[in-house]
Write an enzyme that holds these catalytic residues in place. Structure first.
Site, PDB file in Angstrom:
ATOM      1  N   CYS A  74       0.935  -0.821   0.069  1.00  0.00           N
ATOM      2  CA  CYS A  74       0.057  -0.271   0.015  1.00  0.00           C
ATOM      3  C   CYS A  74       0.465   1.473  -0.332  1.00  0.00           C
ATOM      4  CB  CYS A  74      -0.857  -0.243   1.197  1.00  0.00           C
ATOM      5  SG  CYS A  74      -1.780   1.483   1.217  1.00  0.00           S
ATOM      6  N   CYS A 186      -1.033   3.859  -6.687  1.00  0.00           N
ATOM      7  CA  CYS A 186      -1.808   2.655  -5.514  1.00  0.00           C
ATOM      8  C   CYS A 186      -2.189   1.381  -6.036  1.00  0.00           C
ATOM      9  CB  CYS A 186      -2.651   3.695  -5.685  1.00  0.00           C
ATOM     10  SG  CYS A 186      -4.122   2.966  -4.559  1.00  0.00           S
TER      11      CYS A 186
END
Ligand code: DGL
Length: 265
Positions: A74, A186
């Site tokens: 992440c 992302c």
């Protein structure tokens, strides 16, 4: 002796883009995937909340599974949680951060797009990456939480309206200089790369960190002489409710997760 698994952690299903790269390059590794879907989404959260949730979950996972290493899959969490996670845990922690360096090596027009969460595009860490590796490029940053939600929906088999995607990528192409490389900063976004590619107004090279992370993990496993024998099993853990998982189960089964269960906490 059974091999130790590796842990892949994300706020939701984004880390599955990293999981797919890992499985391709290192098919002999067992993976414990953890989605902190109770805390999802991380993008708009205050930094201290993201650091707390990430380190809390990783500490639980390390105590429970004794993994060989953990990946914070992440960008939003890695760009702020890595120092604390490394300080707390006694195993290698691999972070996923926007692939600015490879984009700078690829861009001929010296113009790069960065598509990430609102948190990631604003981080000091991201400023530093741009300064260190793309100082001579124009970097157009677009932060979108909506795209994170759309990627989650896509994996749940829901149809995505191309007009919504068009609106998200539009600001990348508003100026005179259009990017020829777009960094998917992302981990959720590679899951919808093909859909994004169908709505951009000019051809672009999409760049994410998945392959580089799989290479880094392979090097670390070799360095630590990790054991590769024994059955390969993948387990998917979540922090939210059981119902929140129902629509995801077909995609998770197709990705070979044999166990789908809540994280003990
Ligand atoms: N997948 C995460 C990332 O790479 C963030 C998604 C979220 O906002 O929770 O940044």
């Amino acid at each position: 002796m059974q091999q130790k698994p590796i842990v892949i952690f994300d706020s939701g299903v984004g880390g599955l883009s990293i999981y797919q790269e890992i499985r391709q390059k290192l098919p002999f590794l067992s993976v414990v995937y953890c989605s902190d879907n109770e805390g999802f989404p991380y993008g708009p959260k205050p930094e201290s909340d993201v650091v707390d949730r990430t380190t809390y979950c990783l500490t639980r996972l390390v105590a429970q599974y004794q993994p060989a290493l953990a990946i914070i899959a992440c960008n939003t969490a890695s760009t702020i949680s890595l120092p604390k996670a490394r300080q707390l845990l006694d195993i290698p922690i691999v972070g996923v951060v926007p692939a600015i360096k490879p984009a700078s090596q690829t861009s001929k027009k010296r113009c790069i797009g960065l598509l990430a969460t609102p948190g990631t595009v604003e981080r000091d860490y991201t400023d530093q990456l741009i300064q260190d590796f793309a100082g001579d490029c124009e970097v157009i940053r677009v932060g979108s939480s909506e795209l994170v939600h759309l990627a989650e929906q896509h994996l749940r088999g829901e149809a995505i309206n191309p007009d919504e995607l068009k609106k998200i990528v539009e600001p990348l192409f508003n100026g005179n200089n259009w990017p020829d490389c777009i960094v998917l900063g992302c981990t959720h976004f590679p899951l919808v790369q093909e859909l994004l590619d169908s709505v951009v107004p000019a051809p672009v090279t999409w760049i994410d960190s998945g392959e580089a992370i799989a290479r880094r993990v392979a090097d670390l496993m070799a360095e630590h002489h990790a054991h590769h024998e024994g059955p390969v099993e993948h387990c998917f853990l979540y922090t939210g409710s059981e119902e929140s998982m129902t629509s995801l189960i077909p995609a998770l089964k197709a990705m070979d997760f044999s166990e789908i269960t809540g994280l003990d906490h």
